[in-house]
Design an enzyme around this catalytic site. Structure first.
Site, PDB file in Angstrom:
ATOM      1  N   LEU A   1       0.608  -1.154   0.226  1.00  0.00           N
ATOM      2  CA  LEU A   1       0.013   0.077   0.011  1.00  0.00           C
ATOM      3  C   LEU A   1       0.817   1.358   0.043  1.00  0.00           C
ATOM      4  O   LEU A   1       1.969   1.364   0.816  1.00  0.00           O
ATOM      5  CB  LEU A   1      -0.843  -0.028   1.343  1.00  0.00           C
ATOM      6  CG  LEU A   1      -1.816  -1.250   1.163  1.00  0.00           C
ATOM      7  CD1 LEU A   1      -2.743  -0.977   2.486  1.00  0.00           C
ATOM      8  CD2 LEU A   1      -2.558  -1.282  -0.101  1.00  0.00           C
TER       9      LEU A   1
ATOM     10  N   LYS B   1      -5.879   6.133 -11.907  1.00  0.00           N
ATOM     11  CA  LYS B   1      -4.695   5.519 -12.206  1.00  0.00           C
ATOM     12  C   LYS B   1      -4.892   4.343 -13.216  1.00  0.00           C
ATOM     13  O   LYS B   1      -4.081   4.517 -14.252  1.00  0.00           O
ATOM     14  CB  LYS B   1      -3.926   5.190 -11.043  1.00  0.00           C
ATOM     15  CG  LYS B   1      -2.825   4.406 -10.995  1.00  0.00           C
ATOM     16  CD  LYS B   1      -1.523   5.048 -11.837  1.00  0.00           C
ATOM     17  CE  LYS B   1      -0.052   4.354 -11.773  1.00  0.00           C
ATOM     18  NZ  LYS B   1      -0.297   2.915 -12.398  1.00  0.00           N
ATOM     19  N   ASP B   2      -5.577   3.545 -13.013  1.00  0.00           N
ATOM     20  CA  ASP B   2      -5.792   2.180 -13.876  1.00  0.00           C
ATOM     21  C   ASP B   2      -6.960   2.787 -14.526  1.00  0.00           C
ATOM     22  O   ASP B   2      -8.084   2.383 -14.187  1.00  0.00           O
ATOM     23  CB  ASP B   2      -5.948   1.196 -12.860  1.00  0.00           C
ATOM     24  CG  ASP B   2      -4.674   0.805 -12.124  1.00  0.00           C
ATOM     25  OD1 ASP B   2      -3.617   0.603 -12.960  1.00  0.00           O
ATOM     26  OD2 ASP B   2      -4.499   1.071 -10.991  1.00  0.00           O
TER      27      ASP B   2
ATOM     28  N   SER C   1       2.511   4.312  -7.677  1.00  0.00           N
ATOM     29  CA  SER C   1       2.452   2.720  -7.927  1.00  0.00           C
ATOM     30  C   SER C   1       3.335   1.679  -7.121  1.00  0.00           C
ATOM     31  O   SER C   1       4.360   2.170  -6.938  1.00  0.00           O
ATOM     32  CB  SER C   1       2.635   2.423  -9.474  1.00  0.00           C
ATOM     33  OG  SER C   1       2.736   1.243  -9.799  1.00  0.00           O
TER      34      SER C   1
ATOM     35  N   GLN D   1      -4.619 -12.558 -13.054  1.00  0.00           N
ATOM     36  CA  GLN D   1      -4.468 -11.202 -13.911  1.00  0.00           C
ATOM     37  C   GLN D   1      -3.082 -10.961 -14.200  1.00  0.00           C
ATOM     38  O   GLN D   1      -2.695  -9.715 -14.980  1.00  0.00           O
ATOM     39  CB  GLN D   1      -5.138  -9.873 -13.238  1.00  0.00           C
ATOM     40  CG  GLN D   1      -4.208  -9.505 -11.849  1.00  0.00           C
ATOM     41  CD  GLN D   1      -5.395  -8.177 -11.257  1.00  0.00           C
ATOM     42  OE1 GLN D   1      -6.183  -8.506 -10.731  1.00  0.00           O
ATOM     43  NE2 GLN D   1      -4.547  -7.026 -11.153  1.00  0.00           N
TER      44      GLN D   1
ATOM     45  N   ARG E   1       4.713  -0.742  -8.281  1.00  0.00           N
ATOM     46  CA  ARG E   1       5.896  -1.254  -8.941  1.00  0.00           C
ATOM     47  C   ARG E   1       6.924   0.041  -9.125  1.00  0.00           C
ATOM     48  O   ARG E   1       8.064  -0.445  -9.471  1.00  0.00           O
ATOM     49  CB  ARG E   1       5.269  -1.536 -10.476  1.00  0.00           C
ATOM     50  CG  ARG E   1       4.530  -2.782 -10.372  1.00  0.00           C
ATOM     51  CD  ARG E   1       4.196  -3.200 -11.625  1.00  0.00           C
ATOM     52  NE  ARG E   1       3.729  -4.412 -11.898  1.00  0.00           N
ATOM     53  CZ  ARG E   1       2.355  -4.792 -12.261  1.00  0.00           C
ATOM     54  NH1 ARG E   1       1.414  -3.687 -12.018  1.00  0.00           N
ATOM     55  NH2 ARG E   1       1.890  -5.913 -12.295  1.00  0.00           N
TER      56      ARG E   1
ATOM     57  N   GLY F   1      -8.936   3.437  -8.188  1.00  0.00           N
ATOM     58  CA  GLY F   1      -8.186   5.062  -8.612  1.00  0.00           C
ATOM     59  C   GLY F   1      -8.126   5.215 -10.257  1.00  0.00           C
ATOM     60  O   GLY F   1      -8.153   3.930 -11.110  1.00  0.00           O
TER      61      GLY F   1
ATOM     62  N   GLY G   1      -1.753   6.365  -2.772  1.00  0.00           N
ATOM     63  CA  GLY G   1      -2.685   6.201  -3.741  1.00  0.00           C
ATOM     64  C   GLY G   1      -4.091   5.408  -2.960  1.00  0.00           C
ATOM     65  O   GLY G   1      -5.215   5.666  -3.084  1.00  0.00           O
ATOM     66  N   HIS G   2      -3.495   4.016  -2.629  1.00  0.00           N
ATOM     67  CA  HIS G   2      -4.361   3.313  -1.972  1.00  0.00           C
ATOM     68  C   HIS G   2      -5.291   3.858  -0.672  1.00  0.00           C
ATOM     69  O   HIS G   2      -6.348   3.770  -0.245  1.00  0.00           O
ATOM     70  CB  HIS G   2      -3.787   2.039  -1.432  1.00  0.00           C
ATOM     71  CG  HIS G   2      -3.161   1.104  -2.297  1.00  0.00           C
ATOM     72  ND1 HIS G   2      -1.592   1.210  -2.528  1.00  0.00           N
ATOM     73  CD2 HIS G   2      -3.618   0.347  -3.362  1.00  0.00           C
ATOM     74  CE1 HIS G   2      -1.556   0.242  -3.587  1.00  0.00           C
ATOM     75  NE2 HIS G   2      -2.600  -0.235  -4.331  1.00  0.00           N
TER      76      HIS G   2
HETATM   77  P1  AMP Z   1      -3.657  -2.081  -6.768  1.00  0.00           P
HETATM   78  O1  AMP Z   1      -3.079  -2.492  -5.679  1.00  0.00           O
HETATM   79  O2  AMP Z   1      -2.300  -1.789  -7.780  1.00  0.00           O
HETATM   80  O3  AMP Z   1      -4.416  -3.319  -7.498  1.00  0.00           O
HETATM   81  O4  AMP Z   1      -4.384  -0.976  -6.689  1.00  0.00           O
HETATM   82  C1  AMP Z   1      -5.491  -0.923  -5.882  1.00  0.00           C
HETATM   83  C2  AMP Z   1      -6.283   0.189  -5.962  1.00  0.00           C
HETATM   84  O5  AMP Z   1      -5.839   1.528  -5.921  1.00  0.00           O
HETATM   85  C3  AMP Z   1      -6.809   0.407  -7.562  1.00  0.00           C
HETATM   86  O6  AMP Z   1      -8.207   0.882  -7.698  1.00  0.00           O
HETATM   87  C4  AMP Z   1      -5.710   1.302  -8.253  1.00  0.00           C
HETATM   88  O7  AMP Z   1      -6.279   2.080  -9.453  1.00  0.00           O
HETATM   89  C5  AMP Z   1      -5.700   2.272  -7.070  1.00  0.00           C
HETATM   90  N1  AMP Z   1      -4.567   3.229  -7.125  1.00  0.00           N
HETATM   91  C6  AMP Z   1      -3.288   2.720  -7.386  1.00  0.00           C
HETATM   92  N2  AMP Z   1      -2.273   3.344  -7.504  1.00  0.00           N
HETATM   93  C7  AMP Z   1      -2.962   4.797  -7.261  1.00  0.00           C
HETATM   94  C8  AMP Z   1      -2.570   6.210  -7.406  1.00  0.00           C
HETATM   95  N3  AMP Z   1      -1.508   6.680  -7.478  1.00  0.00           N
HETATM   96  N4  AMP Z   1      -3.856   7.105  -7.368  1.00  0.00           N
HETATM   97  C9  AMP Z   1      -5.070   6.563  -6.879  1.00  0.00           C
HETATM   98  N5  AMP Z   1      -5.400   5.309  -6.793  1.00  0.00           N
HETATM   99  C10 AMP Z   1      -4.225   4.470  -7.135  1.00  0.00           C
END
Ligand code: AMP
Length: 280
Positions: free
Chosen positions: A30, A146-147, A182, A58, A184, A144, A33-34
């Site tokens: 986390l 972002k995706d 991110s 995925q 990553r 988010g 963003g999360h």
């Molecule tokens: P993930 O853990 O990468 O699957 O992301 C989980 C959620 O957090 C997804 O809805 C992403 O779009 C969101 N998310 C990831 N990075 C960001 C960011 N920089 N800003 C806003 N939301 C984000």
């Protein structure tokens, strides 16, 4: 904060909790963003649940499932600090037991961009999101921008299959230099980290050209490409796409009043970065 590892226990608990129930699906590792999603869900909901699940389905066979960053204890701490009531963290075999054999196939919204670069990616995303929605039956779920394509794919899943969840989309959280947060980003070397904000600069250059009145998608794309082309460490531009923000279909001319997304994916060292802006 209760940590739940089985689908059956999560489903049973979610049937008894105070509504509205807000769900924040994540793959862990986390960052802010999360946490922005978590805080918004906390503010909106009587009960706030987050999931931490690195969804194997995925990831493609040559992708980073095995090495995807994992920081479970730290994630739990952050979720607790930000008021989560429930954390659903199932092991893979709980979500995909032996014999699991039913998949949801998203349509045209999932075909370009990430869909072409990562075959099967969105099939894995929508299947796991449908499972998470079915197990928890949230009133709202938070994603988010972002995706950006993922958001469109999940909205379509939710509408087409009448899942009845209020899908809430939160803006992209960025580093001060513009790089979208991110999990990553942790893989970037210092040199790559210095190059990485070029992706957002390219998006801003494209947006700027549009603001100044350009409506031709090719010319807007060129403005972004010029910025990326200056960066020696960016060894591939997977795409610079200009698409309708809901359908994800390419647009040739930016329509008046339409919502259009410019999305970029590049490879920088071993890392693939994606980002987008919405013109509206
Ligand atoms: P993930 O853990 O990468 O699957 O992301 C989980 C959620 O957090 C997804 O809805 C992403 O779009 C969101 N998310 C990831 N990075 C960001 C960011 N920089 N800003 C806003 N939301 C984000």
């Amino acid at each position: 904060m209760k940590i739940v590892e089985t689908c059956a226990e999560m489903a049973a608990l979610c049937r008894t909790v105070q509504r509205p129930l807000g769900l924040v699906p994540t793959m862990g590792a986390l960052h802010d963003g999360h946490i922005a999603l978590v805080r918004r869900a906390r503010a909106d909901s009587e009960t706030m649940a987050a999931s931490i699940f690195v969804n194997p389905s995925q990831f493609g066979p040559n992708e980073d499932f095995a090495t995807y960053p994992r920081s479970f204890e730290r994630d739990l701490h952050l979720l607790e600090e930000n008021g989560a009531d429930l954390v659903f963290a199932p092991p893979p075999e709980e979500v995909y037991p032996d014999g699991f054999d039913t998949w949801i196939e998203p349509g045209s919204v999932a075909q370009g961009m990430e869909g072409s670069a990562r075959p099967g990616h969105f099939r894995g995303v929508v299947t796991v999101v449908a499972k998470l929605f079915t197990i928890t039956r949230p009133d709202r779920a938070y994603f988010g921008q972002k995706d950006g394509q993922q958001v469109a794919v999940i909205r379509k899943l939710n509408d087409d299959l009448n899942l009845g969840v209020d899908v809430v989309v939160m803006p992209t959280i960025r580093e001060p230099d513009g790089l979208a947060l991110s999990s990553r980003n942790a893989y970037l070397t210092p040199d790559e980290r210095e190059t990485a904000p070029a992706v957002y600069r390219a998006l801003c250059a494209a947006e700027d050209v549009w603001r100044r009145g350009e409506r031709d998608a090719d010319r807007i794309r060129r403005a972004a490409n010029n910025i990326l082309g200056r960066e020696a460490l960016i060894h591939a531009v997977d795409y610079i796409s200009i698409v309708d923000a809901d359908t994800m279909q390419p647009v040739g001319t930016i329509p008046v009043g339409g919502r259009v997304m410019i999305a970029i994916a590049v490879r920088l060292g071993s890392v693939r970065l994606i980002d987008n802006v919405v013109l509206s």
